[in-house]
Design a protein around this motif. Structure first.
Motif, PDB file in Angstrom:
ATOM      1  N   ALA A 104      41.790   8.568  87.522  1.00  0.00           N
ATOM      2  CA  ALA A 104      41.741   8.491  86.062  1.00  0.00           C
ATOM      3  C   ALA A 104      42.531   9.595  85.368  1.00  0.00           C
ATOM      4  N   MET A 105      42.634  10.765  85.993  1.00  0.00           N
ATOM      5  CA  MET A 105      43.183  11.930  85.298  1.00  0.00           C
ATOM      6  C   MET A 105      44.580  11.734  84.718  1.00  0.00           C
ATOM      7  N   PRO A 106      45.556  11.164  85.448  1.00  0.00           N
ATOM      8  CA  PRO A 106      46.887  10.992  84.843  1.00  0.00           C
ATOM      9  C   PRO A 106      46.858  10.125  83.581  1.00  0.00           C
ATOM     10  N   LEU A 107      46.034   9.075  83.601  1.00  0.00           N
ATOM     11  CA  LEU A 107      45.943   8.201  82.433  1.00  0.00           C
ATOM     12  C   LEU A 107      45.162   8.860  81.303  1.00  0.00           C
ATOM     13  N   MET A 108      44.190   9.692  81.638  1.00  0.00           N
ATOM     14  CA  MET A 108      43.468  10.435  80.605  1.00  0.00           C
ATOM     15  C   MET A 108      44.417  11.386  79.882  1.00  0.00           C
ATOM     16  N   ARG A 109      45.270  12.047  80.646  1.00  0.00           N
ATOM     17  CA  ARG A 109      46.249  12.954  80.022  1.00  0.00           C
ATOM     18  C   ARG A 109      47.225  12.168  79.139  1.00  0.00           C
ATOM     19  N   GLU A 110      47.632  11.017  79.622  1.00  0.00           N
ATOM     20  CA  GLU A 110      48.565  10.184  78.857  1.00  0.00           C
ATOM     21  C   GLU A 110      47.931   9.737  77.544  1.00  0.00           C
ATOM     22  N   LEU A 111      46.650   9.365  77.591  1.00  0.00           N
ATOM     23  CA  LEU A 111      45.942   8.968  76.374  1.00  0.00           C
ATOM     24  C   LEU A 111      45.820  10.148  75.424  1.00  0.00           C
ATOM     25  N   ARG A 112      45.457  11.325  75.971  1.00  0.00           N
ATOM     26  CA  ARG A 112      45.362  12.536  75.128  1.00  0.00           C
ATOM     27  C   ARG A 112      46.679  12.828  74.428  1.00  0.00           C
ATOM     28  N   ASP A 113      47.781  12.720  75.167  1.00  0.00           N
ATOM     29  CA  ASP A 113      49.092  13.009  74.577  1.00  0.00           C
ATOM     30  C   ASP A 113      49.448  11.997  73.488  1.00  0.00           C
ATOM     31  N   LYS A 114      48.931  10.794  73.600  1.00  0.00           N
ATOM     32  CA  LYS A 114      49.236   9.747  72.616  1.00  0.00           C
ATOM     33  C   LYS A 114      48.443   9.925  71.330  1.00  0.00           C
ATOM     34  N   ILE A 115      47.131  10.241  71.452  1.00  0.00           N
ATOM     35  CA  ILE A 115      46.292  10.286  70.249  1.00  0.00           C
ATOM     36  C   ILE A 115      45.884  11.707  69.849  1.00  0.00           C
ATOM     37  N   LYS A 116      46.238  12.686  70.680  1.00  0.00           N
ATOM     38  CA  LYS A 116      46.108  14.113  70.344  1.00  0.00           C
ATOM     39  C   LYS A 116      44.671  14.626  70.279  1.00  0.00           C
ATOM     40  N   ILE A 117      43.710  13.906  70.850  1.00  0.00           N
ATOM     41  CA  ILE A 117      42.317  14.371  70.816  1.00  0.00           C
ATOM     42  C   ILE A 117      41.727  14.387  72.226  1.00  0.00           C
ATOM     43  N   ALA A 118      40.556  14.989  72.366  1.00  0.00           N
ATOM     44  CA  ALA A 118      39.942  15.180  73.674  1.00  0.00           C
ATOM     45  C   ALA A 118      39.538  13.848  74.308  1.00  0.00           C
ATOM     46  N   VAL A 119      39.702  13.776  75.632  1.00  0.00           N
ATOM     47  CA  VAL A 119      39.379  12.572  76.396  1.00  0.00           C
ATOM     48  C   VAL A 119      38.381  12.945  77.495  1.00  0.00           C
ATOM     49  N   HIS A 120      37.372  12.079  77.697  1.00  0.00           N
ATOM     50  CA  HIS A 120      36.297  12.385  78.638  1.00  0.00           C
ATOM     51  C   HIS A 120      36.034  11.224  79.597  1.00  0.00           C
ATOM     52  N   LEU A 121      35.453  11.561  80.735  1.00  0.00           N
ATOM     53  CA  LEU A 121      35.012  10.580  81.717  1.00  0.00           C
ATOM     54  C   LEU A 121      33.558  10.877  82.043  1.00  0.00           C
ATOM     55  N   SER A 122      32.679   9.857  81.947  1.00  0.00           N
ATOM     56  CA  SER A 122      31.243  10.072  82.117  1.00  0.00           C
ATOM     57  C   SER A 122      30.616   9.014  83.014  1.00  0.00           C
ATOM     58  N   VAL A 123      29.502   9.407  83.652  1.00  0.00           N
ATOM     59  CA  VAL A 123      28.713   8.473  84.459  1.00  0.00           C
ATOM     60  C   VAL A 123      27.246   8.610  84.054  1.00  0.00           C
TER      61      VAL A 123
END
Length: 272
Positions: A104-123
């Motif tokens: 997930a991490m590469p895509l999380m970074r890509e999403l962060r770079d696109k929308i400029k806000i914090a991105v999280h992964l939870s279970v």
């Protein structure tokens, strides 16, 4: 010594220049055929494939017949072909050994770079959500959510999304004996009955948005990540930011669409 170095250089250049001698054109074309298929182009005829890889119909037929024999293509009708299950098996062993966080991490970074806000992964753990990975925003705001942070599942959009995938019997068992139903806003379920009622609504939604419902000055959006084998929810992708970052309309539409899109992208890699 100079003669040895000169001879070595000549050999290296010769090997580099002759690399193409060892290429197998049929294999290159076969791989090119497999790469033609995607979510927009799921079936193609022999003629369409021949045109796209720039070969005659007879050559395309032999390549397609070979891929079909090996289980990488299957005939859908008298005229069209689609990817078969062995294509997924090519990457399955590698993906199954990779952790959800690594995938997930590469895509999380890509999403962060696109929308400029914090991105999280939870279970989900018991009646809490646990943050297992975070990517900080690249703006001035720093999220106070860290790996290992726990929040009550009943009160958060992240927790409600995961809980909604469980049966009512499973949910009642998890909350059996629960006495501390912390309430954060008028939208927070305060007992098992109100939680089950909320989850009934959640099951109809692709994503959820909190506009100050958990943290009064924060917006959050969450979308589920599905396992490709059993279609169960493995985790939730979410983003968060101060309410002042976006208008509510932007957040509920533009940002929510991005979160759903990237949750879907991550889901494509999850097989365990």
């Amino acid at each position: 010594m100079d003669l040895i170095n000169k001879d070595t250089t000549v050999v290296q250049e010769s090997e580099s220049n002759n690399d193409e001698r060892y290429l197998v054109p049929g294999l290159i074309r076969g791989l090119a055929i497999l790469k033609l298929f995607d979510q927009h182009q799921q079936e193609m005829t022999i003629s369409e494939i021949a045109e796209k890889i720039d070969v005659n119909r007879s050559s395309a037929f032999r390549l397609i017949h070979t891929l079909e024999h090996c289980g990488y293509l299957r005939k859908m009708s008298q005229k069209t072909y689609a990817l078969d299950s062995n294509v997924m098996a090519l990457g399955f062993n590698s993906l199954s050994k990779s952790s959800l966080i690594d995938l997930a991490m590469p895509l999380m970074r890509e999403l962060r770079d696109k929308i400029k806000i914090a991105v999280h992964l939870s279970v989900l753990e018991g009646t809490d959500i646990v943050f297992i990975s975070n990517v900080q925003s690249n703006g001035a705001f720093t999220s106070n959510v860290h790996i290992g942070t726990r929040w009550p599942a009943h009160a958060t959009v992240i927790g409600q999304l995961i809980l909604s995938q469980l049966t009512n019997a499973e949910i009642k068992k998890r909350y059996e004996g629960m006495t501390d139903w912390k309430v954060y806003s008028e939208r927070t379920p305060h007992d098992i009955d109100s939680l089950l009622l909320r989850l009934q609504e959640v099951r109809e939604q692709r994503f959820m948005v909190s506009w100050g419902h958990f943290n009064t000055d924060m917006a959050a959006c969450a979308a589920p990540i599905y396992n490709q084998i059993n279609k169960e929810v493995n985790a939730v992708l979410s983003v968060s930011c101060p309410i002042s970052t976006y208008t509510e309309e932007q957040f509920r539409h533009e940002i929510a669409n991005d979160v759903v899109e990237y949750a879907h992208k991550i889901s494509q890699f999850i097989y365990v």
